[in-house]
Design an enzyme around this catalytic site. Structure first.
Site, PDB file in Angstrom:
ATOM      1  N   CYS A 119       0.817  -1.218   0.000  1.00  0.00           N
ATOM      2  CA  CYS A 119       0.000   0.000   0.000  1.00  0.00           C
ATOM      3  C   CYS A 119       0.851   1.269   0.000  1.00  0.00           C
ATOM      4  CB  CYS A 119      -0.943   0.003   1.202  1.00  0.00           C
ATOM      5  SG  CYS A 119      -2.082  -1.373   1.158  1.00  0.00           S
ATOM      6  N   HIS A 264      -3.811   7.046   1.679  1.00  0.00           N
ATOM      7  CA  HIS A 264      -4.056   5.743   1.061  1.00  0.00           C
ATOM      8  C   HIS A 264      -5.474   5.305   1.407  1.00  0.00           C
ATOM      9  CE1 HIS A 264      -4.105   1.617   0.097  1.00  0.00           C
ATOM     10  NE2 HIS A 264      -4.014   1.196   1.341  1.00  0.00           N
ATOM     11  N   ASN A 294     -10.068  -0.739  -1.585  1.00  0.00           N
ATOM     12  CA  ASN A 294      -8.626  -0.522  -1.410  1.00  0.00           C
ATOM     13  C   ASN A 294      -7.904  -1.091  -2.630  1.00  0.00           C
ATOM     14  OD1 ASN A 294      -5.917  -0.674  -0.708  1.00  0.00           O
ATOM     15  ND2 ASN A 294      -6.281  -1.439   1.369  1.00  0.00           N
TER      16      ASN A 294
HETATM   17  N1  COA Z   1     -18.993  -9.260   6.731  1.00  0.00           N
HETATM   18  C1  COA Z   1     -19.651  -9.508   7.871  1.00  0.00           C
HETATM   19  N2  COA Z   1     -19.017  -9.781   9.029  1.00  0.00           N
HETATM   20  C2  COA Z   1     -17.680  -9.806   9.017  1.00  0.00           C
HETATM   21  C3  COA Z   1     -16.938  -9.552   7.862  1.00  0.00           C
HETATM   22  C4  COA Z   1     -17.647  -9.286   6.662  1.00  0.00           C
HETATM   23  N3  COA Z   1     -17.030  -9.025   5.504  1.00  0.00           N
HETATM   24  N4  COA Z   1     -15.628  -9.643   8.153  1.00  0.00           N
HETATM   25  C5  COA Z   1     -15.546  -9.937   9.464  1.00  0.00           C
HETATM   26  N5  COA Z   1     -16.789 -10.041   9.984  1.00  0.00           N
HETATM   27  C6  COA Z   1     -17.175 -10.354  11.353  1.00  0.00           C
HETATM   28  C7  COA Z   1     -16.111 -11.054  12.143  1.00  0.00           C
HETATM   29  O1  COA Z   1     -16.135 -12.420  11.880  1.00  0.00           O
HETATM   30  C8  COA Z   1     -16.473 -10.691  13.558  1.00  0.00           C
HETATM   31  O2  COA Z   1     -17.498 -11.554  13.960  1.00  0.00           O
HETATM   32  P1  COA Z   1     -17.568 -12.082  15.477  1.00  0.00           P
HETATM   33  O3  COA Z   1     -17.719 -10.826  16.321  1.00  0.00           O
HETATM   34  O4  COA Z   1     -18.765 -12.943  15.465  1.00  0.00           O
HETATM   35  O5  COA Z   1     -16.280 -12.794  15.724  1.00  0.00           O
HETATM   36  C9  COA Z   1     -17.060  -9.300  13.445  1.00  0.00           C
HETATM   37  O6  COA Z   1     -17.392  -9.127  12.042  1.00  0.00           O
HETATM   38  C10 COA Z   1     -16.111  -8.220  13.864  1.00  0.00           C
HETATM   39  O7  COA Z   1     -14.851  -8.472  13.256  1.00  0.00           O
HETATM   40  P2  COA Z   1     -13.637  -7.537  13.465  1.00  0.00           P
HETATM   41  O8  COA Z   1     -12.483  -8.079  12.673  1.00  0.00           O
HETATM   42  O9  COA Z   1     -13.442  -7.263  14.906  1.00  0.00           O
HETATM   43  O10 COA Z   1     -14.196  -6.217  12.779  1.00  0.00           O
HETATM   44  P3  COA Z   1     -13.535  -4.816  12.667  1.00  0.00           P
HETATM   45  O11 COA Z   1     -14.435  -3.799  13.217  1.00  0.00           O
HETATM   46  O12 COA Z   1     -12.115  -4.819  13.102  1.00  0.00           O
HETATM   47  O13 COA Z   1     -13.523  -4.595  11.087  1.00  0.00           O
HETATM   48  C11 COA Z   1     -12.021  -4.662   9.237  1.00  0.00           C
HETATM   49  C12 COA Z   1     -12.817  -5.467  10.245  1.00  0.00           C
HETATM   50  C13 COA Z   1     -11.253  -5.638   8.373  1.00  0.00           C
HETATM   51  C14 COA Z   1     -12.990  -3.859   8.378  1.00  0.00           C
HETATM   52  C15 COA Z   1     -11.087  -3.694   9.997  1.00  0.00           C
HETATM   53  O14 COA Z   1     -10.378  -4.380  10.985  1.00  0.00           O
HETATM   54  C16 COA Z   1     -10.128  -3.002   9.101  1.00  0.00           C
HETATM   55  O15 COA Z   1     -10.521  -2.253   8.226  1.00  0.00           O
HETATM   56  N6  COA Z   1      -8.809  -3.193   9.328  1.00  0.00           N
HETATM   57  C17 COA Z   1      -7.807  -2.583   8.523  1.00  0.00           C
HETATM   58  C18 COA Z   1      -7.755  -3.272   7.223  1.00  0.00           C
HETATM   59  C19 COA Z   1      -6.929  -2.558   6.230  1.00  0.00           C
HETATM   60  O16 COA Z   1      -7.065  -1.389   6.069  1.00  0.00           O
HETATM   61  N7  COA Z   1      -6.080  -3.298   5.539  1.00  0.00           N
HETATM   62  C20 COA Z   1      -5.264  -2.778   4.533  1.00  0.00           C
HETATM   63  C21 COA Z   1      -4.276  -1.864   5.155  1.00  0.00           C
HETATM   64  S1  COA Z   1      -3.316  -1.133   3.973  1.00  0.00           S
END
Ligand code: COA
Length: 337
Positions: A119, A264, A294
């Protein structure tokens, strides 16, 4: 990275971008995995993304973006004397996409370099281009960020945390000598922290295994990207703010001086959190993650191109580009447009 003695100043002479036509909405993803439009929008801000048709690679997208950037710079391909190509989704493990793009552009033997900084790839690439132009080594450098994520995502409920985030696309800029010393790339502080390499990574194929890809690895899904989402989120917010502050401080500029900030496009919540902490007015921030997801190395040059074409950047404006991603890597570029 403060600016050493330079023979020339470098600036972005033109921008271009290209997105594949196929739109994949959150509702389309609901068909193949247990997710919902509401969850994706609320957690990431993403409404839709673009996916390529089969057999279309990053260099195909990059070629279109490159032509548009060349056109906006008023240059023809034969005036390019170096290519830098940032991608984490290369067509082949080797050779790099820069070489493939060089051939597609019809350029016989100009140098081509691939940058694999995920990224942060575009920000690193811009910093390299700046150095080459400032020393007089090259006159016009084509910098491309392009990705095809869609062929590498686990499109089911198991892979949903990663799969809903990423999209395909390409952005490009031409970096060249600035005739006006004020309009230039000012500096590009760059960082990395390999201790977090496995917080966001793609393990296979790997040269640690013989052969590099096995049936077992495929069965275990080790050829799909893995991410500790919460960890990445927290670090992204901290490091992006730091980068912007560092870049401004290096140039004795204040937040009030920023004409446009492009982060980004990883997650709208990450951007909103950074913008709130920095206290930058939202109208000076450009985001398009809602439409493209992204696109990794492509996200900043696509957003920059859209912002430029929408008239959001005027000559003399201070523009800040900041990125964070796998590695971990992060950095910012600050420029006077
Ligand atoms: N749809 C529905 N539910 C989903 C899901 C999806 N696509 N992906 C994960 N979940 C669920 C999980 O399984 C979890 O369920 P549980 O509570 O029953 O265990 C719940 O949603 C919460 O998951 P969590 O990972 O804690 O959510 P979050 O609020 O952290 O959001 C991201 C997840 C991935 C959106 C977030 O962590 C994020 O954006 N991280 C940075 C990612 C990023 O930017 N990456 C590239 C960097 S350059």
């Amino acid at each position: 990275m403060s600016q050493p003695n330079a023979m020339f100043n470098a600036r972005i002479l033109g921008t271009g971008s290209y997105l594949p036509e196929k739109i994949v909405t959150n509702a389309d993803l609901e068909e193949v995995m247990d997710t919902s439009d509401a969850w994706i929008r609320q957690r990431t801000g993403i409404r839709e993304r673009r996916f390529v048709e089969p057999a279309v690679g990053p260099t195909d997208l990059g070629l279109q973006a490159a032509h548009r950037a060349l056109q906006s710079a008023g240059l023809t391909p034969d005036q390019i004397d170096f290519i830098i190509f940032a991608t984490l989704s290369p067509e082949y493990n080797f050779p790099g996409c820069g070489c493939l793009l060089q051939e597609k552009l019809g350029l016989a033997t100009v140098g081509a370099l691939d940058v694999r900084n995920q990224c942060t790839g575009f920000v690193y690439s811009l910093a390299i281009a700046d150095q080459f132009v400032r020393t007089g080594t090259y006159r016009h450098i084509l910098v491309v960020g392009a990705e095809v994520h869609s062929s590498g995502l686990e499109m089911n409920t198991h892979g949903r945390d990663v799969a809903v985030i990423f999209g395909d696309g390409a952005g490009a800029v031409v970096v060249g000598r600035s005739g006006n010393g004020n309009r230039r790339i000012l500096s590009s502080p760059l960082h990395a922290q390999g201790k977090y390499a496995r917080k966001l990574w793609l393990e296979a194929p790997t040269s640690l295994e013989h052969p590099r890809l096995t049936e077992e690895m495929l069965r275990e899904g080790r050829h799909y990207p893995q991410m500790d989402g919460r960890y990445v989120f927290k670090h992204a917010v901290d490091r992006l703010q730091e980068s912007v502050r560092e870049a401004l401080a290096e140039n004795r500029l204040e937040i009030e001086d920023v004409g446009l900030l492009i982060l980004h496009q990883a997650n709208l919540r990450i951007s909103e959190s950074v913008v709130r902490s920095l206290k930058i007015p939202p109208e000076r921030v450009f985001s398009n993650i809602q439409r493209y997801g992204n696109t990794t190395a492509a996200s900043i040059p696509i957003a920059l191109d859209e912002a430029v074409r929408a008239g959001k950047v005027q000559p003399g404006d201070v523009v800040v580009l900041a990125a964070f991603g796998s590695g971990f890597t992060w950095g910012a570029t600050i420029l006077r447009w």
